[in-house]
Motif scaffolding. Sequence first.
Motif, mmCIF file in Angstrom:
data_model
loop_
_atom_site.group_PDB
_atom_site.id
_atom_site.type_symbol
_atom_site.label_atom_id
_atom_site.label_comp_id
_atom_site.label_asym_id
_atom_site.label_seq_id
_atom_site.Cartn_x
_atom_site.Cartn_y
_atom_site.Cartn_z
ATOM 1 N N ASP A 151 -1.451 3.199 1.517
ATOM 2 C CA ASP A 151 -0.196 3.690 2.096
ATOM 3 C C ASP A 151 1.004 3.300 1.240
ATOM 4 O O ASP A 151 1.933 4.087 1.068
ATOM 5 C CB ASP A 151 -0.026 3.154 3.516
ATOM 6 C CG ASP A 151 -1.096 3.674 4.460
ATOM 7 O OD1 ASP A 151 -1.720 4.709 4.143
ATOM 8 O OD2 ASP A 151 -1.311 3.059 5.518
ATOM 9 N N ASP A 191 1.187 5.559 -1.704
ATOM 10 C CA ASP A 191 1.707 6.874 -1.316
ATOM 11 C C ASP A 191 3.225 6.828 -1.126
ATOM 12 O O ASP A 191 3.942 7.739 -1.548
ATOM 13 C CB ASP A 191 1.038 7.339 -0.021
ATOM 14 C CG ASP A 191 -0.448 7.621 -0.227
ATOM 15 O OD1 ASP A 191 -0.855 7.813 -1.390
ATOM 16 O OD2 ASP A 191 -1.189 7.631 0.772
ATOM 17 N N GLN A 228 9.046 2.772 6.189
ATOM 18 C CA GLN A 228 7.661 2.559 5.773
ATOM 19 C C GLN A 228 7.418 1.106 5.362
ATOM 20 O O GLN A 228 6.335 0.561 5.589
ATOM 21 C CB GLN A 228 7.310 3.504 4.616
ATOM 22 C CG GLN A 228 7.336 4.970 4.983
ATOM 23 C CD GLN A 228 6.327 5.287 6.079
ATOM 24 O OE1 GLN A 228 5.218 4.780 6.090
ATOM 25 N NE2 GLN A 228 6.731 6.145 7.021
#
Length: 255
Positions: A106, A109, A123
């Motif tokens: 993650d 990304d 995030q």
Amino acid sequence: MKSVHWILIGALLPIALIVAWSMLDTACTLEAASAANETVRECYRNWIGALSGWAAAIAAGCTIFTILYQIRSSKNIAHKQQIEAKVLFDREVMKLCEEINRVWRDAEDINAQSRDAKHIERQAEYVKRELAHIHRRAGQRVLSNLTGMMHPIEEFRCLRILNAIESASSTVKVIGWDEANQDTERYEPEGFQYIEEMIQQFDFLRYRLEQDEERILVEVFKNRTTLRNQAFENLRELLDDAFTGFLPRNPDNPL
């Protein structure tokens, strides 16, 4: 000893007593006692006194056998506990590494796809929460208890793995520099810088596992991008150069 063994001993003991008493009746008849110039009571007493030594020897042998059996059983139980503890520990560590791999993916990304500051900040908070959860799981007392049940060599190996995972999932801290290039207190980065530092921290975890030859755990991170901490590599090269500089200049020296 197993319960069936005690049942067998309990069943044979009355039979042995009956057989011994029958033998005494045969040996201590009136004719046999008269031939030995003793009464029947004296004959019984003499035979019982003679057989008591053999009975004590048999009892001692049974006791030694029981103790040896218990020692062997204890060793087998301890060995089984060591194996079970290792299996449980490896299973939990594998789950932790899989969760770190997911968070690492993650983070990659986020680092590759987004440049929006607010999105990255959201995030980054998600990554922090996930890492805090992993860090709590790695610090559980049950894992340290499992290592305490292992062989010392295996315990040392597992503690190194646990320490590496705890370090990789701990809060990221970077050194701050003032205008005079003097280091100040460490602080927790935010946003994009936090994601980059976290990826480097994950990569250093993989590096430590590679150095310890934990191939199964390293295989979990096979799809992640290798990004060695350049400062760490430079420092290692600097130390290697400093070490070889102290050696005598011998052309035959392989270093």
